[in-house]
Design an enzyme around this catalytic site. Structure first.
Site, short mmCIF file in Angstrom:
data_model
loop_
_atom_site.label_atom_id
_atom_site.label_comp_id
_atom_site.label_asym_id
_atom_site.label_seq_id
_atom_site.Cartn_x
_atom_site.Cartn_y
_atom_site.Cartn_z
N SER A 167 -64.46 -26.79 -33.19
CA SER A 167 -63.35 -26.37 -32.35
C SER A 167 -62.53 -27.60 -32.02
CB SER A 167 -63.85 -25.71 -31.06
OG SER A 167 -62.84 -25.70 -30.06
N CYS A 216 -55.33 -24.36 -29.39
CA CYS A 216 -56.35 -24.07 -30.41
C CYS A 216 -56.22 -25.01 -31.62
CB CYS A 216 -56.31 -22.63 -30.85
SG CYS A 216 -57.70 -22.16 -31.91
#
Length: 343
Positions: free
Chosen positions: A90, A252
């Site tokens: 991530s 993100c």
């Protein structure tokens, strides 16, 4: 104070909470970080559940398990623990981990730039942190190669008819969906509706689309649906949706990497170009194409993601076998109507 406990640093990247376990975690079996992640997902998920479910956690957060690296050229390793499973990578959480490592002194900070090398289940990550006066001001991640599996993949839905999604890998697999197809805009007031739509589309994708990383065994599912739109200033507005039903507060990083691969595949981005990704609450990351590569038979782009994180506190979680909620729980009042899908 307690015989058994976990030490965590509290960190957020552009509003997305990515706590970091820095002490007290049990040893996770496995020769590689991928092995260790698969052990958490397939053999023993007790640590993940303990730190990601109530009463010790809430829906809008992630916990990163800091580990010793399994390769000699890395400074540290981490696994992303979320309510549905352990994930390999991530971007926002990687920025949180690097910031925590440097500001806690676990990796020596060198000003004005510190290079931190990370071992992840998705591959090797090089991070360059801009540092001043003991503070990590920003982090640039040289992410793993990002590539497209399918452009304009048809997806049959009951609510929105036939929609199309770009299926791409940016550290995990994404379905990238232009938000106009579901009749919404990416604004805070639509967060719940977007979250539920993303989880519904994710379930349909599981039935209709097969994915597999050509080089990393076990990376074989679409982890997230990311809605996207264009801002007048050229930025990409992003809204990644996560099980059981919430939206990413950050722009993100892995999703921005996947979208960069889509833009590259469409000829809209070349090496040296960059795009700003803007979140639902206005935070920004910069995604830059720094090179090209190949992953199996797929053409790939090398993404560099730059963003900021803040260490805002620390906590200690007591581990007590007599606690009746060691496995945690989640309720639909805050976790959303799809909470039962967590298992």
């Amino acid at each position: 104070m307690w015989k058994n406990s976990l030490e965590l640093l509290l960190v957020h990247a552009q509003g997305e909470i990515g706590k970091v376990i820095v002490g007290g975690a049990p040893e996770i079996p496995g020769a590689t970080i991928l092995d260790k992640m698969n052990h958490i997902n397939n053999v023993d998920d007790s640590l993940r559940r303990f730190v990601t479910f109530e009463p010790r956690a809430h829906v809008a957060m992630t916990v990163n398990l800091l580990l010793p690296p399994t390769r000699p050229d890395a400074d540290a390793a981490f696994i992303v623990l979320q309510a549905d499973k352990a994930h390999p990578m991530s971007g926002s959480n990687c920025i949180c981990v690097v910031t925590a490592l440097l500001e806690s002194g676990r990796v020596t900070m060198v000003e004005p730039e510190t290079v931190v090398k990370l071992d992840t289940a998705a591959g090797f990550i090089t991070a360059r942190a801009h540092c001043k006066d003991g503070r990590c001001l920003s982090v640039s991640l040289d992410n793993v190669p990002a590539f497209v599996l399918q452009l304009d993949q048809p997806v049959k839905t009951h609510k929105w008819g036939m929609i199309r999604a770009d299926i791409a890998f940016g550290g995990v697999f994404y379905a990238l969906v232009d938000v106009q197809q579901i009749g919404l805009s990416i604004v805070p007031d639509n967060a719940r509706t977007l979250a539920e739509a993303g989880i519904e589309i994710k379930a349909l994708l599981k039935e209709q689309v097969r994915v597999a990383h050509p080089e990393i065994e076990g990376l074989d599912e679409i982890a997230y649906v990311m809605f996207r739109d264009d801002d007048p200033d050229g930025a990409v507005i992003t809204c990644t949706t996560l099980k059981p039903g919430r939206v990413d507060r950050s722009p993100c990083g892995t999703g921005s990497s996947a979208n960069l691969a889509v833009l590259h595949a469409r000829g809209l981005v070349k090496v040296g170009d960059s795009r700003i990704s803007r979140s639902i609450i206005g935070g920004t990351f910069r995604a830059e194409a720094i090179g090209e590569a190949a992953v199996g038979n797929f053409k790939a782009v090398l993404p560099r993601i730059t963003g900021e994180a803040w260490v805002y506190g620390r906590e200690e979680l007591r581990i007590d076998a007599e606690d009746p909620f060691m496995k945690g729980f989640a309720l639909s009042d805050t976790w959303g109507p799809q909470v039962g899908e967590l298992g």
